[in-house]
Design an enzyme around this catalytic site. Structure first.
Site, mmCIF file in Angstrom:
data_model
loop_
_atom_site.group_PDB
_atom_site.id
_atom_site.type_symbol
_atom_site.label_atom_id
_atom_site.label_comp_id
_atom_site.label_asym_id
_atom_site.label_seq_id
_atom_site.Cartn_x
_atom_site.Cartn_y
_atom_site.Cartn_z
ATOM 1 N N ASP A 28 0.853 -1.179 0.000
ATOM 2 C CA ASP A 28 0.000 0.000 0.000
ATOM 3 C C ASP A 28 0.897 1.240 0.000
ATOM 4 O OD1 ASP A 28 -1.693 -2.173 0.664
ATOM 5 O OD2 ASP A 28 -3.055 -0.860 1.775
ATOM 6 N N LYS A 66 -7.183 3.338 -2.897
ATOM 7 C CA LYS A 66 -7.560 3.307 -1.479
ATOM 8 C C LYS A 66 -7.820 4.721 -0.991
ATOM 9 C CE LYS A 66 -5.234 2.009 2.896
ATOM 10 N NZ LYS A 66 -4.051 1.298 3.446
ATOM 11 N N LYS A 124 -10.577 0.245 -2.194
ATOM 12 C CA LYS A 124 -10.363 -0.042 -0.773
ATOM 13 C C LYS A 124 -10.797 1.142 0.063
ATOM 14 C CE LYS A 124 -6.840 -1.361 2.647
ATOM 15 N NZ LYS A 124 -5.459 -1.864 2.867
#
Length: 258
Positions: A103, A166, A199
């Site tokens: 990430d 995300k 996400k």
């Protein structure tokens, strides 16, 4: 496309799509050991999708978890600077320690300052360095604030080849919101990339909130996207409420975003 999912259905889906996360400054090996125990699924309720930790805990998490649970780690986190050598070194360490997912924080401050070209080049280098790992790009939507910037950040991440976009690091005052999710999902849909996922991360503690994001994904990307290859939740506290709902108890968390 209304799914009319019950709270229990939402809890089961959220569990399957959960990146169980611990990214606190005071994390220790004992913290990660406890996190991994929870991740494998108490009382047979099923495992989570992934465990997300600091890079220094990747090897420990990988050794503690079954192969079916992915290990994710963060890079360029949480500041999202344009320091490419730093993030490439972090990615190398994460990959060599055995993680399957990374990430990375998009340089959101640079994007706010009009440096879209530099951000695009940064993301291209990050994508090259992370292959074949799953790449999730954190756009920090609560700081970008405007729909235009949130959509631009999403487009840049998708054009670079991100597997997921995300919402947030969870380290800023505003994290995931339904409005940011709507903007991001619309860009995923418009991209035509049938593999790209979303996400929702930061501040999601109730199954009711998770259900709202699941519904948005179903409405925009279709019900086929309601699985871990296209949908994730980044959370630490959400598992408490999932377990309560699946145990037949009343939801323990107060819904916030929905």
């Amino acid at each position: 496309m209304k799914t009319d999912m019950s709270l229990e259905q939402a809890a089961r889906l959220a569990l399957q799509c959960l990146d169980l996360t611990s990214l606190n400054e005071g994390d220790t090996p004992a913290t990660i050991e406890a996190l991994c125990r929870r991740a494998v699924g108490a009382e047979g309720r099923g495992p989570v999708a992934a465990v997300c930790v600091w890079p220094r805990f990747v090897a420990q998490a990988r050794a503690a978890l079954p192969a079916g649970i992915q290990v994710a780690a963060v890079a360029n986190f949480p500041d999202g600077s344009l320091d490419l050598p730093r993030v490439l070194a972090e990615i190398r360490d994460i990959a060599s320690a055995g993680a399957q997912e990374v990430d990375v924080v998009l340089p959101y401050a640079a994007l706010q300052q009009g440096q879209a070209g530099e951000v695009a080049e940064f993301l291209a280098e990050v994508r090259h360095a992370t292959r074949p790992l799953t790449l999730k790009v954190i756009i920090e939507s609560g700081v970008l604030k405007t729909q235009d910037l949130i959509k631009e950040a999403t487009r840049l991440a998708l054009m670079a080849g991100a597997d997921f976009v995300k919402t947030s690091t969870g380290k800023t005052p505003v994290s995931a919101t339904p409005e940011a999710a709507r903007a991001m999902l619309s860009e995923i849909q418009a991209s035509g990339l049938g593999h790209a996922g979303f996400k929702a991360s930061g501040g999601i503690r109730s199954v009711a909130d998770a259900r709202g994001y699941l519904q948005q994904v179903a409405d925009t990307l279709g019900t086929d996207a309601l699985q871990p290859r296209r949908m994730r939740f980044g959370a630490s506290g959400l598992l408490d409420d999932i377990e309560a709902v699946l145990a037949g108890q009343a939801s323990q968390a107060v819904p916030s975003a929905y």
